[in-house]
Design a protein around this motif. Sequence first.
Motif, PDB file in Angstrom:
ATOM      1  N   ASN A 156       0.821  -1.218   0.000  1.00  0.00           N
ATOM      2  CA  ASN A 156       0.000   0.000   0.000  1.00  0.00           C
ATOM      3  C   ASN A 156       0.851   1.263   0.000  1.00  0.00           C
ATOM      4  N   ASP A 196      -5.314   4.789   5.503  1.00  0.00           N
ATOM      5  CA  ASP A 196      -6.294   4.296   6.463  1.00  0.00           C
ATOM      6  C   ASP A 196      -5.644   3.904   7.793  1.00  0.00           C
ATOM      7  N   ILE A 197      -4.738   4.755   8.263  1.00  0.00           N
ATOM      8  CA  ILE A 197      -4.072   4.492   9.544  1.00  0.00           C
ATOM      9  C   ILE A 197      -4.665   5.435  10.584  1.00  0.00           C
ATOM     10  N   ASP A 198      -5.104   4.877  11.739  1.00  0.00           N
ATOM     11  CA  ASP A 198      -5.636   5.722  12.814  1.00  0.00           C
ATOM     12  C   ASP A 198      -4.509   6.489  13.492  1.00  0.00           C
ATOM     13  N   ASP A 240      -4.467   9.310   6.288  1.00  0.00           N
ATOM     14  CA  ASP A 240      -5.814   9.118   5.799  1.00  0.00           C
ATOM     15  C   ASP A 240      -5.810   8.215   4.558  1.00  0.00           C
TER      16      ASP A 240
END
Length: 432
Positions: free
Chosen positions: A356, A388-390, A385
Amino acid sequence: MKDSDAKQTVDGKDVHPTPQLDQLEDGPWPSFVTGLKKLRDEGSDNNRKIMNDLLGQLNHSYEKRLGFWKGGTVSVFGYGGGIIPRFSEVADRFPESREFHTLRVMPPAGNHYDTDILRKFCDIWEEHGSGLIAFHGQSGDIMFQGCSTENTQKAFDALNKIGFDLGGAGPALRTAMSCVGHARCEQSCYDEVRAHRTIINKLLDEMHRPALPYKFKFKFSGCANDCVNAVHRADFAVIGTWRDEIKINQEKVKEHVAEKGRKYTIDTVVNMCPTRAISLNDDDTLEIDNPSCVRCMHCINVMTKALSPGDDRGVSIMIGGKRSLKIGDLMGIMVVPFMKLESDEDFEKLEEFAENVVEFFADNALEHERVGETIDRIGLPAFLDALDIDVDPNMVNHPRTSSYVRTDDFDTEAAKWFERKAREAGLQIGAD
Ligand code: HEM
Ligand code: SF4
Ligand code: SF4
């Protein structure tokens, strides 16, 4: 003296005089000139001739203060990179080293060789190249230096036959490096070799058929000693760490203190802890405040027998390390503070994350831009973002300057923080 002035002989053979280079052999340190001369004087007949002209050209360069090499395009069948071409501009005077290409070859993960392989390397390079091999270049590759255009394919075929493959060059996935790691080193916190091969094998096409905006490097260190310089040289650094407590063998601590003394232990261990997490008790045992420990490895390195990484091990992943390019040097940004790397599923997760990040780089980086610069340009939140990492308070951007929020005992810490802020503002809390 001019390089054309004098004649010099070694074993009855004429060699180019190298007055400018000879000076570089002075002093106690090893000299590359001595190495090149050894090959010129003791190598195979063919290697001797190449080295003689190479030394002649190098001396000529030092005299003229100019380099006389130009690049070009040389490749092997099916590959778009991995060969660094060098053609001489003074080939009329130094014909034997007129083409001096380098084959970048990927080393085994962890740099584990056996002597049989090393002998085969030497035989192949004596036959097809100049005899000169460098372990390992700045890029991490084994560099087989000094090959003619005609012999490049032959040399590659011979190396490929014994299981080796070209590394990366140009705007592509580059040769990865992993530390000697768990096979030999007691500090290792994960299987670096497996992580290295899992990711690189998956993305190999990006190495051999360059299609990325610019270079992209993976490096794997087994612990925060970071023996392969992952955090400041790799776009994607995987570094071993642990999240439970440092293991302490108090008997070995006492032996260490008895041998070295209390002052030495306090000066070199207790006072050197960056977060002041260590104290030496009166009975010569050690106490470590583990929530304050940033896993820097310092105390473990000094007291190797007494201290070791905890049992709950895994990795941290840092993205964007690089040397100067569009903006100055960058350390990798800690985007994955901790991840387990033991089961097959863990390795699959790592592989997917690596894919990714490379895909993000391919889609979003400008030409000739490293991923650290892309993140700098678009901002870290946009990067997180996209992947998709918090957001996690343990993510660190710049060491020692970023805000660092402790997640354990959060309520107590938060209460203390509010109290301090209120005190600074001159208010009394809980007075009424
Ligand atoms: C003024 C002369 C030269 C300059 C300024 C120069 C500069 C550089 C730089 C900046 C690198 C990158 C190093 C890195 O990866 O950290 C490099 C790599 C390299 N240079 Fe040169 N270079 C010069 C001459 C030469 C010559 C004469 C040769 C061979 C005949 C050569 C062959 C190479 C090779 C093979 C690499 C790749 C090394 C690796 O893979 O680690 N260079 N050079
Ligand atoms: S990085 Fe750590 S585990 Fe790897 S070789 Fe260095 S000290 Fe050992
Ligand atoms: S690993 Fe580093 S931060 Fe942790 S206790 Fe040891 S010296 Fe201190």
